[in-house]
Design an enzyme around this catalytic site. Structure first.
Site, PDB file in Angstrom:
ATOM      1  N   GLY A  75       0.765  -1.238   0.000  1.00 35.62           N
ATOM      2  CA  GLY A  75       0.000   0.000   0.000  1.00 35.62           C
ATOM      3  C   GLY A  75       0.796   1.288   0.000  1.00 35.62           C
ATOM      4  O   GLY A  75       0.224   2.359   0.196  1.00 35.62           O
ATOM      5  N   SER A  76       2.093   1.230  -0.249  1.00 34.25           N
ATOM      6  CA  SER A  76       2.900   2.455  -0.169  1.00 34.25           C
ATOM      7  C   SER A  76       2.572   3.426  -1.302  1.00 34.25           C
ATOM      8  O   SER A  76       2.533   4.646  -1.080  1.00 34.25           O
ATOM      9  CB  SER A  76       4.393   2.120  -0.173  1.00 34.25           C
ATOM     10  OG  SER A  76       4.763   1.453  -1.352  1.00 34.25           O
ATOM     11  N   TRP A  77       2.336   2.925  -2.516  1.00 34.44           N
ATOM     12  CA  TRP A  77       1.952   3.819  -3.612  1.00 34.44           C
ATOM     13  C   TRP A  77       0.572   4.418  -3.325  1.00 34.44           C
ATOM     14  O   TRP A  77       0.330   5.585  -3.629  1.00 34.44           O
ATOM     15  CB  TRP A  77       1.946   3.067  -4.946  1.00 34.44           C
ATOM     16  CG  TRP A  77       3.298   2.987  -5.583  1.00 34.44           C
ATOM     17  CD1 TRP A  77       4.499   2.987  -4.955  1.00 34.44           C
ATOM     18  CD2 TRP A  77       3.572   2.900  -6.983  1.00 34.44           C
ATOM     19  NE1 TRP A  77       5.516   2.881  -5.870  1.00 34.44           N
ATOM     20  CE2 TRP A  77       4.983   2.824  -7.111  1.00 34.44           C
ATOM     21  CE3 TRP A  77       2.780   2.838  -8.118  1.00 34.44           C
ATOM     22  CZ2 TRP A  77       5.603   2.729  -8.370  1.00 34.44           C
ATOM     23  CZ3 TRP A  77       3.397   2.738  -9.366  1.00 34.44           C
ATOM     24  CH2 TRP A  77       4.789   2.689  -9.486  1.00 34.44           C
TER      25      TRP A  77
ATOM     26  N   ASP B 167      -8.005 -10.409  -8.311  1.00 37.87           N
ATOM     27  CA  ASP B 167      -7.062 -10.410  -9.429  1.00 37.87           C
ATOM     28  C   ASP B 167      -7.462  -9.332 -10.430  1.00 37.87           C
ATOM     29  O   ASP B 167      -8.502  -9.426 -11.080  1.00 37.87           O
ATOM     30  CB  ASP B 167      -7.067 -11.791 -10.091  1.00 37.87           C
ATOM     31  CG  ASP B 167      -6.042 -11.926 -11.211  1.00 37.87           C
ATOM     32  OD1 ASP B 167      -5.434 -10.906 -11.594  1.00 37.87           O
ATOM     33  OD2 ASP B 167      -5.856 -13.055 -11.705  1.00 37.87           O
ATOM     34  N   PHE B 168      -6.646  -8.299 -10.557  1.00 39.49           N
ATOM     35  CA  PHE B 168      -6.950  -7.193 -11.460  1.00 39.49           C
ATOM     36  C   PHE B 168      -7.184  -7.647 -12.892  1.00 39.49           C
ATOM     37  O   PHE B 168      -7.975  -7.048 -13.626  1.00 39.49           O
ATOM     38  CB  PHE B 168      -5.819  -6.159 -11.425  1.00 39.49           C
ATOM     39  CG  PHE B 168      -5.921  -5.136 -12.520  1.00 39.49           C
ATOM     40  CD1 PHE B 168      -6.844  -4.096 -12.443  1.00 39.49           C
ATOM     41  CD2 PHE B 168      -5.103  -5.215 -13.642  1.00 39.49           C
ATOM     42  CE1 PHE B 168      -6.947  -3.156 -13.465  1.00 39.49           C
ATOM     43  CE2 PHE B 168      -5.202  -4.283 -14.670  1.00 39.49           C
ATOM     44  CZ  PHE B 168      -6.131  -3.250 -14.581  1.00 39.49           C
TER      45      PHE B 168
ATOM     46  N   LYS C 111       5.084  -0.938 -14.377  1.00 37.66           N
ATOM     47  CA  LYS C 111       6.412  -1.475 -14.082  1.00 37.66           C
ATOM     48  C   LYS C 111       6.725  -2.636 -15.011  1.00 37.66           C
ATOM     49  O   LYS C 111       5.847  -3.441 -15.348  1.00 37.66           O
ATOM     50  CB  LYS C 111       6.483  -1.947 -12.637  1.00 37.66           C
ATOM     51  CG  LYS C 111       7.847  -2.556 -12.277  1.00 37.66           C
ATOM     52  CD  LYS C 111       8.003  -2.766 -10.785  1.00 37.66           C
ATOM     53  CE  LYS C 111       7.193  -3.940 -10.265  1.00 37.66           C
ATOM     54  NZ  LYS C 111       7.451  -4.173  -8.829  1.00 37.66           N
TER      55      LYS C 111
ATOM     56  N   ASP D 144       2.133  -1.268 -10.282  1.00 32.72           N
ATOM     57  CA  ASP D 144       3.392  -1.782  -9.740  1.00 32.72           C
ATOM     58  C   ASP D 144       3.336  -3.308  -9.716  1.00 32.72           C
ATOM     59  O   ASP D 144       4.052  -3.955  -8.955  1.00 32.72           O
ATOM     60  CB  ASP D 144       3.611  -1.227  -8.329  1.00 32.72           C
ATOM     61  CG  ASP D 144       5.061  -1.356  -7.866  1.00 32.72           C
ATOM     62  OD1 ASP D 144       5.957  -1.349  -8.722  1.00 32.72           O
ATOM     63  OD2 ASP D 144       5.288  -1.483  -6.649  1.00 32.72           O
TER      64      ASP D 144
ATOM     65  N   ASP E 181      -5.285  -5.502  -5.332  1.00 28.74           N
ATOM     66  CA  ASP E 181      -4.192  -6.468  -5.305  1.00 28.74           C
ATOM     67  C   ASP E 181      -4.733  -7.862  -5.025  1.00 28.74           C
ATOM     68  O   ASP E 181      -5.797  -8.026  -4.415  1.00 28.74           O
ATOM     69  CB  ASP E 181      -3.165  -6.108  -4.229  1.00 28.74           C
ATOM     70  CG  ASP E 181      -1.809  -6.738  -4.497  1.00 28.74           C
ATOM     71  OD1 ASP E 181      -0.914  -6.022  -4.986  1.00 28.74           O
ATOM     72  OD2 ASP E 181      -1.631  -7.948  -4.250  1.00 28.74           O
TER      73      ASP E 181
END
Length: 242
Positions: free
Chosen positions: A83-85, A128-129, A193, A153, A111
Site C-alpha cells: 500500500g505504499s503507492w 485479481d486485477f 512497471k 506496480d 491487489d
C-alpha cells in the site's frame, strides 16, 4: 480506432530506451537480501515517514519530476499491496480530504493480496486485477467517474526462467493498457512497471498509439542492481469508436 485493434498497430521505436542502461537481473540469497535491506537508506526513511515500504519513494520521485498526481484526481493503483503507492496517491490527490483548500480526489487500490485499510482509499484486496470480474468491480466503484491516473506496480511471481518472467510482466503491462484505454479520461496518465528486456522497445511503441508522451523512467530509489524500470505514458489520446 477500435480497442481490440490495438495489438495489431505496432512498430518498433527505441528513442526513449537510450537513457536506460540494460543490466542483468539476478536473484540473491536471503542473507544478501537481508544485508541489503539493513544498509538501504530508503528502508529506514520509509519507516521514519510511516510508509509501508520503500517503493513509496519511486512514485514520489516520479511525481515530483513529472507532476503525475494532482488534487481532485481519480487514481487506480494496481498491484497495490502493501500500500505504499496508495499512501502517496492519497496525499497527492487529497482523497483523504486532509487539505480543505484543495478538491478531494479518489483512490482505488487493487491487489491479489490483502491490503490493510488506508484512510482515503477504497481497498479491493484478495482480487485479481486481470479478471473481467475485478475490472467490473472497479467500474462499479468508479460510479461513472473516469480515472486521471492508472498506476501499476504489478509483477508476476518469478519462475526463475528469464524469458518466461519477461513475457509474464509484459502481459501484465498490456492488460493494464487495455483497461486504462477503455476507462481513462482524455489526457490521463498511465504508469506500469516492467523489467529491462527485448520486448520493452515494442511496448513503448504500442503505448504511443494511445498516449502522446511515452518514456522510460528509472527512479534513483530503484535499486541500481535491479532490472526494474517504469514506462510513463502521458496525455491519453482517447479512443475513436465506430
Amino acid at each position: 480506432m477500435f480497442i481490440n485493434q490495438f495489438t495489431r498497430k505496432f512498430s518498433t521505436s527505441v528513442r526513449h530506451l537510450k537513457a536506460v542502461k540494460v543490466k542483468n537481473a539476478k536473484g540473491s540469497s536471503s542473507h544478501e537480501w537481508l544485508s541489503r535491506q539493513l544498509s538501504d537508506p530508503y528502508v529506514e526513511k520509509a519507516k521514519m515517514m510511516n510508509y509501508r515500504c520503500r517503493s513509496a519513494f519511486k512514485l514520489l520521485e516520479m511525481d515530483d519530476r513529472f507532476q503525475i498526481l494532482k488534487p481532485g484526481q481519480v487514481v487506480i493503483d494496481c498491484g497495490a499491496a502493501p500500500g505504499s503507492w496508495t499512501q502517496v496517491a492519497v496525499k497527492r490527490v487529497n482523497s483523504d480530504a486532509s487539505d480543505t483548500r484543495e478538491p478531494q480526489g479518489r483512490v482505488i487500490a487493487i491487489d491479489k493480496q490483502q491490503i490493510f485499510p488506508i484512510d482515503g482509499a477504497v481497498i479491493l484486496g484478495n482480487v485479481d486485477f486481470t479478471t473481467s470480474q475485478t475490472q467490473s468491480k472497479i467500474l462499479e466503484t468508479l460510479a461513472g467517474r473516469k480515472p486521471h491516473v492508472v498506476l501499476s506496480d504489478m509483477a508476476p511471481k518469478a519462475t526463475g526462467v528469464t524469458h518466461l518472467d519477461n513475457e509474464n510482466i509484459i502481459h501484465l503491462c498490456y492488460v493494464t493498457l487495455r483497461f486504462a484505454a477503455q476507462v481513462s479520461e482524455v489526457g490521463a496518465t498511465l504508469v506500469v512497471k516492467l523489467w529491462q528486456c527485448g520486448q520493452a522497445k515494442q511496448l513503448e511503441t504500442d503505448f504511443s498509439k494511445f498516449y502522446s508522451k511515452v518514456k522510460y523512467v528509472k527512479p534513483n530509489s530503484s535499486r541500481t542492481d535491479s532490472a526494474e524500470i517504469f514506462l510513463l505514458a502521458r496525455n491519453f489520446k482517447g479512443l475513436i469508436k465506430q
